[in-house]
Design a protein around this motif. Structure first.
Motif, PDB file in Angstrom:
ATOM      1  N   ASP A 245     -19.443 -50.981  57.143  1.00  0.00           N
ATOM      2  CA  ASP A 245     -18.995 -51.943  56.135  1.00  0.00           C
ATOM      3  C   ASP A 245     -20.132 -52.911  55.802  1.00  0.00           C
ATOM      4  OD1 ASP A 245     -17.202 -53.468  54.490  1.00  0.00           O
ATOM      5  OD2 ASP A 245     -17.080 -54.928  56.117  1.00  0.00           O
ATOM      6  N   ILE A 246     -20.729 -53.456  56.836  1.00  0.00           N
ATOM      7  CA  ILE A 246     -21.760 -54.475  56.643  1.00  0.00           C
ATOM      8  C   ILE A 246     -23.041 -53.862  56.060  1.00  0.00           C
ATOM      9  CG2 ILE A 246     -23.240 -56.137  57.846  1.00  0.00           C
ATOM     10  CD1 ILE A 246     -20.885 -56.333  59.956  1.00  0.00           C
ATOM     11  N   LEU A 247     -23.480 -52.742  56.641  1.00  0.00           N
ATOM     12  CA  LEU A 247     -24.764 -52.167  56.220  1.00  0.00           C
ATOM     13  C   LEU A 247     -24.709 -51.604  54.807  1.00  0.00           C
ATOM     14  CD1 LEU A 247     -25.711 -50.439  59.578  1.00  0.00           C
ATOM     15  CD2 LEU A 247     -26.691 -52.555  58.636  1.00  0.00           C
ATOM     16  N   SER A 248     -23.533 -51.110  54.376  1.00  0.00           N
ATOM     17  CA  SER A 248     -23.484 -50.569  53.011  1.00  0.00           C
ATOM     18  C   SER A 248     -23.549 -51.690  51.980  1.00  0.00           C
ATOM     19  CB  SER A 248     -22.269 -49.664  52.802  1.00  0.00           C
ATOM     20  OG  SER A 248     -21.071 -50.324  53.113  1.00  0.00           O
ATOM     21  N   ASP A 249     -23.018 -52.861  52.282  1.00  0.00           N
ATOM     22  CA  ASP A 249     -23.231 -54.000  51.369  1.00  0.00           C
ATOM     23  C   ASP A 249     -24.709 -54.400  51.361  1.00  0.00           C
ATOM     24  OD1 ASP A 249     -20.473 -54.231  50.730  1.00  0.00           O
ATOM     25  OD2 ASP A 249     -20.567 -56.421  50.761  1.00  0.00           O
ATOM     26  N   GLU A 250     -25.345 -54.342  52.531  1.00  0.00           N
ATOM     27  CA  GLU A 250     -26.782 -54.674  52.575  1.00  0.00           C
ATOM     28  C   GLU A 250     -27.561 -53.688  51.696  1.00  0.00           C
ATOM     29  OE1 GLU A 250     -28.754 -54.283  56.369  1.00  0.00           O
ATOM     30  OE2 GLU A 250     -30.623 -55.121  55.578  1.00  0.00           O
ATOM     31  N   ALA A 251     -27.124 -52.428  51.701  1.00  0.00           N
ATOM     32  CA  ALA A 251     -27.813 -51.392  50.917  1.00  0.00           C
ATOM     33  C   ALA A 251     -27.762 -51.673  49.422  1.00  0.00           C
ATOM     34  CB  ALA A 251     -27.217 -50.017  51.219  1.00  0.00           C
ATOM     35  N   ALA A 252     -26.837 -52.534  49.009  1.00  0.00           N
ATOM     36  CA  ALA A 252     -26.772 -52.905  47.594  1.00  0.00           C
ATOM     37  C   ALA A 252     -28.105 -53.498  47.134  1.00  0.00           C
ATOM     38  CB  ALA A 252     -25.645 -53.907  47.365  1.00  0.00           C
ATOM     39  N   ALA A 253     -28.815 -54.119  48.062  1.00  0.00           N
ATOM     40  CA  ALA A 253     -30.103 -54.731  47.704  1.00  0.00           C
ATOM     41  C   ALA A 253     -31.101 -53.667  47.230  1.00  0.00           C
ATOM     42  CB  ALA A 253     -30.672 -55.497  48.895  1.00  0.00           C
TER      43      ALA A 253
END
Ligand code: NAD
Ligand code: IPM
Ligand code: MN
Length: 367
Positions: A245-253
């Protein structure tokens, strides 16, 4: 091809982005002669307001009778003070459990036209293409016991994984890697957590069934750093529910905006397709949201539920084409050379590009 699609717009920008995704699918159906049936049902805050439940029985039954579910987003500040199991988000979690999909695929692609859009340097993101395989039905989200205990002024959750839960999602990651770059990075916290130690040993065992796929392991803290300093080193990233959950939002960058990310949840009775982002109350009702993550989720639906690979590719090419022409929603608008468009305009542009591509292909085959 006939497809019964349950459409759950949900809250905030959910209805706006889902509308664009449905339009893309309708366009394909009309030109290609497919029978796509769309039926809309409430979920989340919209359902709470209407029925008192975040996942009404009629919505769940309709989803279970469908070939696929397309969802916008749930969540609203209006319901933030409700107890956990009555919030809009509980409706989504209940739906995920009922549909049974345990593997959540979240591709993060740095489109050529958007490399300047990322807060990261273009040289770092150019060419990055990472597929997250997030375990979706286990871990801290669902582990028992869980509670808030007023008497002891404390609260607890349980991170729990069984070997079979890890095995089945690991197989999905290795299968996906075979179709892509042939590499899986498994992300865990095996230096601290027992669940991660089990995770690592099960993933290593399953990897022996896939000799053509390379496996490495990485601790989640270090991974979070490597993801934004050298995303190109990753192909498929396999991880547990909360880390994913957390890392896929980070991947938005890497992609330039959270609005770009689609997802597919597979492995259950009915697959679920939804953009990675939430209901974005700051944008809701303003025709500003980026619908491309939702539209790309519709492409994933065609690929994973209907095996319509050509049409899925055509939707993704239409997205690339519209971006290459310089059209941008507000979240990915960076320079005066680009033309800022609304949610509905972006949806219409993709629809136009898609129509042109399908008609070109049909004309080519007719010769
Ligand atoms: P969010 O994903 O809604 O928004 C985070 C940031 O990204 C905001 O600045 C928002 O404007 C931006 N953003 C998100 N989607 C965008 C899009 N399509 N186009 C342009 N910009 C976009 O996360 P949040 O603000 O932490 O949460 C808002 C609500 O959504 C909460 O109630 C939360 O629980 C819920 N939520 C739901 C889902 C889901 O339904 N799958 C996912 C995440 C959050
Ligand atoms: C997501 C969301 C959900 C999650 C919430 C809304 C339950 O953040 O789909 O990424 O945590 O899985
Ligand atoms: Mn999330």
């Amino acid at each position: 091809m006939r497809l019964k699609i349950a459409v759950l717009p949900g809250d905030g920008i959910g209805p706006e982005v889902v509308n664009a995704a449905v339009r893309a699918l309708r366009t394909l159906a009309e030109i290609g002669g497919f029978e796509f049936q769309f039926r809309e049902f409430p979920i989340g805050g919209a359902a709470l307001a209407e029925t008192g439940f975040p996942l009404p029985k009629a919505t769940l039954d309709a989803c279970l009778e469908s070939d696929a579910v397309l969802l916008g987003a749930v969540g609203s500040p209006k319901f933030d003070d409700l107890p956990r199991d009555r919030r809009p988000e509980a409706g989504l979690l209940q739906l995920r459990i009922a549909l049974g999909g345990y593997a959540n695929l979240r591709p993060a692609i740095a489109y050529n036209a958007l490399t300047e859009c990322s807060p990261l340097r273009a040289t770092i993101v150019a060419g990055a293409n990472v597929l997250f395989v997030r375990e979706l039905l286990g871990g801290l989200y669902f582990g028992e016991p869980r509670a808030i205990d007023a008497a002891s002024h404390s609260a607890w959750n349980t991170m729990r994984y069984s070997e079979s839960e890890i095995e089945r999602v690991a197989r999905v990651a290795f299968e996906q890697a075979k179709l892509r770059g042939g590499k899986v990075t498994s992300v865990d916290k095996a230096n601290v957590l027992e669940t991660s130690q089990l995770w690592r040993s099960v993933v290593t065992r399953i990897s022996k069934e896939y000799p053509a796929v390379a496996l490495d392991h990485m601790y989640v803290d270090a991974f979070a750093m490597h993801l934004v300093t050298n995303p190109k080193r990753f192909d498929v990233v396999l991880t547990e529910n909360l880390f994913g959950d957390i890392l896929s939002d980070e991947a938005a960058a890497i992609t330039g905006s959270l609005g770009m990310l689609p997802s597919a949840t597979i492995g259950g009775a009915v697959n679920l397709y939804e953009p990675v982002h939430g209901s974005a109350p700051d944008l809701a009702g303003r025709n500003l949201a980026n619908p491309l993550g939702a539209i790309a989720s519709a492409a994933m639906m065609l690929r994973h539920t209907a095996a319509m690979y050509r049409e899925a590719d055509e939707i993704e090419s239409a997205i690339r084409g519209v971006l290459a022409q310089g059209y941008r929603t507000a979240d990915i608008h960076r320079s005066p050379g680009e033309q800022q468009v609304s949610t509905t305009e972006m949806g219409a542009l993709v629809e136009e590009a898609l129509t042109a591509a399908v008609i070109r292909r049909q004309a080519y085959h007719a010769v």
